[in-house]
Design an enzyme around this catalytic site. Structure first.
Site, PDB file in Angstrom:
ATOM      1  N   ASN A   7      13.693 -32.848  -8.194  1.00 28.16           N
ATOM      2  CA  ASN A   7      13.550 -32.334  -6.833  1.00 28.16           C
ATOM      3  C   ASN A   7      12.727 -33.362  -6.078  1.00 28.16           C
ATOM      4  O   ASN A   7      11.503 -33.398  -6.175  1.00 28.16           O
ATOM      5  CB  ASN A   7      12.836 -30.973  -6.904  1.00 28.16           C
ATOM      6  N   ARG A  81      18.175 -31.233  -6.760  1.00 27.05           N
ATOM      7  CA  ARG A  81      18.149 -30.334  -5.616  1.00 27.05           C
ATOM      8  C   ARG A  81      18.542 -31.162  -4.399  1.00 27.05           C
ATOM      9  O   ARG A  81      17.910 -32.193  -4.104  1.00 27.05           O
ATOM     10  CB  ARG A  81      16.751 -29.770  -5.416  1.00 27.05           C
ATOM     11  N   HIS A 170      17.336 -22.206   1.015  1.00 30.18           N
ATOM     12  CA  HIS A 170      16.808 -21.410  -0.111  1.00 30.18           C
ATOM     13  C   HIS A 170      17.924 -20.729  -0.895  1.00 30.18           C
ATOM     14  O   HIS A 170      17.679 -19.762  -1.613  1.00 30.18           O
ATOM     15  CB  HIS A 170      15.848 -20.288   0.364  1.00 30.18           C
ATOM     16  N   GLY A 200       7.550 -17.789   0.567  1.00 28.35           N
ATOM     17  CA  GLY A 200       6.659 -18.820   0.048  1.00 28.35           C
ATOM     18  C   GLY A 200       6.048 -19.530   1.226  1.00 28.35           C
ATOM     19  O   GLY A 200       5.937 -18.945   2.313  1.00 28.35           O
ATOM     20  N   ASN A 201       5.690 -20.789   1.067  1.00 24.28           N
ATOM     21  CA  ASN A 201       5.198 -21.536   2.217  1.00 24.28           C
ATOM     22  C   ASN A 201       6.334 -21.672   3.230  1.00 24.28           C
ATOM     23  O   ASN A 201       6.147 -21.513   4.423  1.00 24.28           O
ATOM     24  CB  ASN A 201       4.680 -22.888   1.740  1.00 24.28           C
ATOM     25  N   ARG A 231       5.635 -23.152   9.919  1.00 24.45           N
ATOM     26  CA  ARG A 231       6.783 -23.113  10.851  1.00 24.45           C
ATOM     27  C   ARG A 231       6.786 -21.806  11.624  1.00 24.45           C
ATOM     28  O   ARG A 231       6.442 -20.756  11.078  1.00 24.45           O
ATOM     29  CB  ARG A 231       8.103 -23.238  10.091  1.00 24.45           C
ATOM     30  N   ASN A 325       3.288 -12.251  -5.414  1.00 22.12           N
ATOM     31  CA  ASN A 325       1.877 -11.999  -5.729  1.00 22.12           C
ATOM     32  C   ASN A 325       1.141 -11.039  -4.814  1.00 22.12           C
ATOM     33  O   ASN A 325       0.079 -10.560  -5.176  1.00 22.12           O
ATOM     34  CB  ASN A 325       1.108 -13.331  -5.727  1.00 22.12           C
ATOM     35  N   GLU A 379      13.254 -22.015  -9.142  1.00 25.66           N
ATOM     36  CA  GLU A 379      14.329 -22.866  -8.620  1.00 25.66           C
ATOM     37  C   GLU A 379      14.704 -23.964  -9.607  1.00 25.66           C
ATOM     38  O   GLU A 379      15.876 -24.327  -9.708  1.00 25.66           O
ATOM     39  CB  GLU A 379      13.924 -23.456  -7.264  1.00 25.66           C
TER      40      GLU A 379
HETATM   41  P1  AMP Z   1       5.379 -20.964  -2.657  1.00 27.29           P
HETATM   42  O1  AMP Z   1       5.808 -21.847  -1.534  1.00 27.29           O
HETATM   43  O2  AMP Z   1       6.485 -20.066  -3.173  1.00 27.29           O
HETATM   44  O3  AMP Z   1       4.648 -21.672  -3.761  1.00 27.29           O
HETATM   45  O4  AMP Z   1       4.319 -19.927  -2.039  1.00 27.29           O
HETATM   46  C1  AMP Z   1       3.109 -20.352  -1.462  1.00 27.29           C
HETATM   47  C2  AMP Z   1       2.488 -19.204  -0.708  1.00 27.29           C
HETATM   48  O5  AMP Z   1       2.266 -18.108  -1.605  1.00 27.29           O
HETATM   49  C3  AMP Z   1       1.152 -19.554  -0.096  1.00 27.29           C
HETATM   50  O6  AMP Z   1       1.083 -19.047   1.227  1.00 27.29           O
HETATM   51  C4  AMP Z   1       0.184 -18.810  -0.979  1.00 27.29           C
HETATM   52  O7  AMP Z   1      -0.957 -18.449  -0.280  1.00 27.29           O
HETATM   53  C5  AMP Z   1       0.985 -17.578  -1.323  1.00 27.29           C
HETATM   54  N1  AMP Z   1       0.353 -16.863  -2.450  1.00 27.29           N
HETATM   55  C6  AMP Z   1       0.234 -17.247  -3.733  1.00 27.29           C
HETATM   56  N2  AMP Z   1      -0.466 -16.299  -4.428  1.00 27.29           N
HETATM   57  C7  AMP Z   1      -0.774 -15.305  -3.568  1.00 27.29           C
HETATM   58  C8  AMP Z   1      -1.460 -14.055  -3.653  1.00 27.29           C
HETATM   59  N3  AMP Z   1      -1.999 -13.630  -4.799  1.00 27.29           N
HETATM   60  N4  AMP Z   1      -1.573 -13.292  -2.546  1.00 27.29           N
HETATM   61  C9  AMP Z   1      -1.036 -13.710  -1.375  1.00 27.29           C
HETATM   62  N5  AMP Z   1      -0.384 -14.863  -1.225  1.00 27.29           N
HETATM   63  C10 AMP Z   1      -0.248 -15.652  -2.297  1.00 27.29           C
END
Ligand code: AMP
Length: 601
Positions: A7, A81, A170, A200-201, A231, A325, A379
């Site tokens: 990736n 990817r 995605h 996610g982010n 974004r 989470n 992924e």
């Molecule tokens: P990703 O891009 O899938 O890795 O997700 C990243 C996002 O998940 C970030 O905004 C993190 O703050 C959020 N995140 C990870 N763990 C937690 C949690 N326990 N509670 C709230 N947000 C979380």
């Protein structure tokens, strides 16, 4: 089988070797801050790089490291990817020169991603000569979006000139999550209406109707849709030109604003990380509270809208860092959605801790109509699985017979009850001519179908009688009749629109049953074995004997011992493709790419 998954972004590289038997990662390489300040970890140990600060050179260094780490373990394929597959790819594909050219051409649509993805491919080929490379596209799963969901309402000439449409992203995660939910629930996803929320982010939501993506929140670029880490998601397009004028911004600056300075980070003024924002909100920070409210409000709105589009919902899924989470966010999003059948069991929601071993949790109340699940997405594993499929197919020697193509005109299948009303009690249909499928016939009897706008007379009834009424029309018919019919496989009429039918002796309005038939191939089980497919698989079919070679994507396989090998398309598709009944197609294994200069219908 060991698969290397690459990736490659413009400033980062994630390259893992996965063992597909145990589904475990055996080598993990992460590189960040590329190319100027590279920080490289392999299996969590930092590796020093003192070569030239150039992306291509660093990639070769990293891939060489993986190669030496492999020892005598042999990888069998490399999955990449690739963010944008445009209209060309609706599934993963074995990479050859044509595919590389297509990825390059699509750099115009994904300037931040495709060039780096392509470089990753070129360097992998250099380091691991002779191994098959497979491209797994973020956009592929969304190729099934109906035209009405793909189109922006802007000038059609401009759309054509620049290929402007909603591609969605995605896709690899949404598809993996949907399939994982199906296995967990022990249900075939082809019978489910699902909404997958990848939070996610980057964040997007996807409506998956009977296994196909039919709507998704990201559009031509990943900016559209949900509120994300940095974004904005949906925004009034007028704001951009307003800001460009007021702030004297270039297009680049406007893009940077929407991509990097907005979303949770912009609203909270604190961070793009949901954990920080939740923490500050609990301490009373008003901006953090607003950021959370805008985030969850937007997602709740999408869930309602997507449920409406599918005429109901069976499964709601949360995934991605936030979705996996944060019980708090899941709870906020689902509040007041009980009218849709969504109801959480708050104890289960709060106690959910996902891990590789425990990757799915059912957090719904036992009385909830909709199953709400939290699922850990993966992924890299999803790409490895797709790559394995293609590599295995490549290794198979296929002897593929041609498939005859037949064009179906509009027609109806009726129940005993409806025939009784339209033609008189106990009336028996009479055969006008037998159809190619054994036991089926076109009847002498016809009906008039009456839509809100117009009607069609003399629509043929097909026999024998069925257990459900079904009216099969084309997209053109749909418009003429003034009715909005979904694309469905035959027999699946739940939640479809009804229509008025007039026969010789009476009339009735059926409550549901109008569909645009999903293009399909009838097969006997022996054919299915020969082709290596099973009932409900989705394939592509090449028609290259035709004057205008083309590929039919998204063709569903129907297997029954009552069927004879034949592909059915409707009149619109036949006309558009200039195909006449009797022509032949080739079932494409997924290794064969949708070629660039063909026309896709
Ligand atoms: P990703 O891009 O899938 O890795 O997700 C990243 C996002 O998940 C970030 O905004 C993190 O703050 C959020 N995140 C990870 N763990 C937690 C949690 N326990 N509670 C709230 N947000 C979380």
């Amino acid at each position: 089988m060991y698969i290397l998954v690459v990736n490659c972004g413009s400033s980062s590289l994630k390259a893992d070797v996965l063992d597909l038997q145990s589904k475990k990662t055996i080598i993990e390489l992460d590189a960040e801050r590329l190319p100027l300040q590279p920080i490289i970890h392999i299996n969590n140990e930092e590796v020093v790089y003192d070569g030239k600060l150039e992306l291509g050179e660093i990639l070769v260094f990293c891939l060489d490291k993986i190669k030496s780490e492999l020892g005598d373990k042999k990888i069998e394929g490399i999955g990449h990817r690739v963010v944008h597959g445009g209209d060309y790819y609706s599934q993963p594909v074995l990479i050859d020169e044509k595919v590389e050219n297509a990825i390059e051409e699509l750099c115009a649509l994904a300037p931040l991603h495709n060039p780096a993805n392509l470089l990753g491919i070129q360097k992998a080929k250099q380091v691991f000569a002779d191994l098959p490379n497979v491209a797994v596209f973020d956009t592929a799963f969304h190729q099934t979006l109906p035209n009405r969901a793909k189109q922006y309402a802007i000038d059609k000439e401009i759309i054509k000139k620049y290929n402007i449409k909603r591609y969605g992203f995605h896709g690899t995660s949404h598809k993996y999550i949907a399939e994982r939910a199906g296995t967990f629930l022990k249900q075939d996803i082809k019978h489910l209406r699902m909404i997958s929320c990848h939070l996610g982010n980057g964040a997007s939501v996807c409506a998956i109707e009977f296994g196909r993506s039919i709507e998704t929140s990201m559009g031509m670029t990943p900016v559209e849709g949900l509120v994300m880490g940095t974004r904005s998601g949906d925004i009034d397009a007028g704001i951009i030109s307003f800001l460009q004028t007021k702030e004297n911004w270039t297009a680049q600056q406007a893009e940077d604003f929407l991509n990097n300075k907005s979303g949770l980070a912009g609203l909270s003024g604190l961070s793009n990380d949901m954990r920080d924002i939740l923490q500050k909100a609990s301490e009373g920070d008003e901006n953090a509270r607003t950021a959370i409210q805008v985030f969850t409000h937007r997602l709740t709105k999408y869930i309602g809208a997507y449920t409406a589009l599918m005429g109901g919902l069976d499964v709601l899924i949360f995934t991605g860092g936030i979705g996996e989470n944060s019980a708090n966010i899941r709870n906020r999003v689902c509040q007041r959605l009980d009218f849709l059948g969504i109801l959480l069991d708050e104890d289960k929601n709060k106690s959910t801790q996902l891990s590789n071993e425990n990757d799915v949790s059912n957090i719904s109340d036992e009385n909830a109509r909709v199953k709400t699940l939290a699922i850990k997405t993966d992924e890299q594993l999803a790409i490895a699985i797709e790559t394995q499929k293609i590599v295995e197919e490549k290794n198979k020697v296929n002897c593929i017979p041609k498939i005859p193509i037949a064009i179906s005109a509009r027609h109806v299948h009726l129940t005993r009850e409806t025939i009784d009303i339209l033609y008189g009690k106990g009336y028996e249909l009479t055969s006008y001519k037998p159809l190619s499928q054994p036991g089926q016939f076109a009847a002498n009897e016809t009906v008039t179908i009456v839509g809100p706008r117009n009607k069609y007379e003399n629509v043929r009834i097909l026999g024998p009688l069925r257990s459900k009424d079904q009216v099969e029309i084309s997209k053109t018919d749909e418009f003429f009749l003034g009715i909005d019919a979904p694309v469905r496989e035959s027999g699946n009429v739940a939640g479809t629109p009804g229509i008025k039918l007039i026969g010789k002796n009476g009339e009735t309005t059926i409550k549901e049953g109008v569909i645009v038939a999903w293009r399909h191939i009838h097969m006997h089980p022996t054919d299915a074995e020969l082709f290596g497919v099973k009932d409900q698989d989705i394939v592509s079919v090449d028609v290259d004997d035709n004057e205008r070679p083309l590929t039919f994507k998204n063709v569903i396989i129907r297997v029954s011992d009552k069927f004879k090998l034949e592909m059915h398309i409707d009149t619109d598709e036949g006309n558009a493709a200039e195909i006449k009944s009797g022509e032949q197609g080739t079932l494409m294994t997924t290794t064969k790419l949708v070629s660039l200069n063909t026309k896709n219908v």
